[in-house]
Enzyme design. Sequence first.
Site, PDB file in Angstrom:
ATOM      1  N   ASN A  10       0.978  -0.916  -0.152  1.00  0.00           N
ATOM      2  CA  ASN A  10       0.357   0.543   0.095  1.00  0.00           C
ATOM      3  C   ASN A  10       0.909   1.050   0.143  1.00  0.00           C
ATOM      4  OD1 ASN A  10      -1.837   1.892   0.243  1.00  0.00           O
ATOM      5  ND2 ASN A  10      -2.191   1.700   2.470  1.00  0.00           N
ATOM      6  N   TRP A  11       0.815   2.420  -1.124  1.00  0.00           N
ATOM      7  CA  TRP A  11       1.597   2.847  -1.568  1.00  0.00           C
ATOM      8  C   TRP A  11       1.484   4.252  -0.462  1.00  0.00           C
ATOM      9  CZ3 TRP A  11       4.590   2.839  -7.513  1.00  0.00           C
ATOM     10  CH2 TRP A  11       4.678   1.435  -6.882  1.00  0.00           C
ATOM     11  N   LYS A  12       0.193   4.252  -0.621  1.00  0.00           N
ATOM     12  CA  LYS A  12      -0.729   5.411   0.113  1.00  0.00           C
ATOM     13  C   LYS A  12      -0.358   6.313  -0.242  1.00  0.00           C
ATOM     14  CE  LYS A  12       0.344   3.659   4.565  1.00  0.00           C
ATOM     15  NZ  LYS A  12       0.129   3.017   6.591  1.00  0.00           N
ATOM     16  N   HIS A  96      -9.360   0.851   4.395  1.00  0.00           N
ATOM     17  CA  HIS A  96      -7.495   1.078   5.452  1.00  0.00           C
ATOM     18  C   HIS A  96      -8.440   1.835   6.884  1.00  0.00           C
ATOM     19  CE1 HIS A  96      -3.843   2.540   6.377  1.00  0.00           C
ATOM     20  NE2 HIS A  96      -3.792   1.487   5.805  1.00  0.00           N
ATOM     21  N   GLU A  98      -6.799   4.234   7.946  1.00  0.00           N
ATOM     22  CA  GLU A  98      -6.457   5.952   8.064  1.00  0.00           C
ATOM     23  C   GLU A  98      -8.281   6.573   7.063  1.00  0.00           C
ATOM     24  OE1 GLU A  98      -2.710   5.246   5.737  1.00  0.00           O
ATOM     25  OE2 GLU A  98      -2.000   4.687   7.784  1.00  0.00           O
ATOM     26  N   GLU A 168      -4.588  -5.181  10.476  1.00  0.00           N
ATOM     27  CA  GLU A 168      -4.183  -4.456  10.613  1.00  0.00           C
ATOM     28  C   GLU A 168      -4.322  -3.398  11.857  1.00  0.00           C
ATOM     29  OE1 GLU A 168      -2.454  -2.990   6.702  1.00  0.00           O
ATOM     30  OE2 GLU A 168      -4.513  -1.619   6.977  1.00  0.00           O
ATOM     31  N   GLY A 174       2.237   2.094  10.835  1.00  0.00           N
ATOM     32  CA  GLY A 174       3.316   3.070  10.686  1.00  0.00           C
ATOM     33  C   GLY A 174       4.357   3.883  12.062  1.00  0.00           C
ATOM     34  N   SER A 214       3.871  -2.049  10.027  1.00  0.00           N
ATOM     35  CA  SER A 214       4.963  -2.189  10.645  1.00  0.00           C
ATOM     36  C   SER A 214       5.668  -3.681  10.276  1.00  0.00           C
ATOM     37  CB  SER A 214       5.430  -2.259  11.795  1.00  0.00           C
ATOM     38  OG  SER A 214       4.550  -0.500  12.486  1.00  0.00           O
TER      39      SER A 214
HETATM   40  C1  PEP Z   1      -0.896   0.044   6.260  1.00  0.00           C
HETATM   41  O1  PEP Z   1      -1.446   1.853   5.992  1.00  0.00           O
HETATM   42  O2  PEP Z   1      -1.511  -0.840   5.575  1.00  0.00           O
HETATM   43  C2  PEP Z   1       0.744  -0.618   6.942  1.00  0.00           C
HETATM   44  C3  PEP Z   1       0.604  -1.712   7.160  1.00  0.00           C
HETATM   45  O3  PEP Z   1       1.551   0.305   6.757  1.00  0.00           O
HETATM   46  P1  PEP Z   1       2.605   0.123   7.610  1.00  0.00           P
HETATM   47  O4  PEP Z   1       3.272  -1.015   7.197  1.00  0.00           O
HETATM   48  O5  PEP Z   1       3.768   0.761   7.395  1.00  0.00           O
HETATM   49  O6  PEP Z   1       2.857  -0.106   9.231  1.00  0.00           O
END
Ligand code: PEP
Length: 251
Positions: A10-12, A96, A98, A168, A174, A214
């Site tokens: 997921n490049w966000k 997600h 976010e 998640e 993050g 992470s």
């Molecule tokens: C995500 O946003 O789906 C995610 C897992 O981010 P990160 O790996 O940076 O924690």
Amino acid sequence: MARKKFIAGNWKMNTSLDEARALAKGLVDIAGKITDVDIAVCPPYTNLLAVGEIIKGSSIKLGAQDVHWEAKGAYTGKISCAMLKSVGVTYVIIGHSEQRSYFNETDETVNKKTKAALAAGLLPIVCVGETLAERKAGKLTEVVGRQVKGAFAGIPVSDALKCTIAYEPVWAIGTGEVATPQQANEAHQFIRSVLVSVYDKTTADSMRIQYGGSMKPDNAKDLLALSDVDGGLIGGAALKAGDFLGIIKPV
Ligand code: PEP
């Protein structure tokens, strides 16, 4: 039940067009022939077409980070399922954390998006997960159970089987804070038990549940070795081809 691992990046809201092209090229070079793991990249909308051109012919599939449930019309800023299909998208991330925390995503909108995506032939990656406060208050099962049931309400087995769930924990996204293997496996087993109650054991055993939060090359091996962890949804570490490969093929 053998479930093929599935790693999605997921490049966000990262990557200019040039950066996306370079990252996609790097990924095709080092991971474009891997077939024993399913791989997808989810760049921002603006880079879907360009990344799709670069990964075409490789084993890497294209994903989007969100979608709107309506088919067309006056929804400024939104993108429909048909639009995603038209640029070669296979997977779409839905719900997600976010989106849930910054953009008013609810279990109901997750359900509408999931249904619309399935109707259009897209494969949803449905995200669920508890906040730290919810976990500390002992509400993990209440929150995640509600999210899973809400996402799949009214979705038949045949469609559910096309979905991946990404567990998640919000406190791990993050932050560098990663769920312990035990925490991850317990949550995944709980999600599978919810799927048994919504569908049946065969369906629950067939659906893939990714871990996200992470995940990095140095912790991926332990997480991916867990019986109920079927892959990863990767944020930060998906932005460097080498790190992404280090998760796909942990040494
Ligand atoms: C995500 O946003 O789906 C995610 C897992 O981010 P990160 O790996 O940076 O924690």
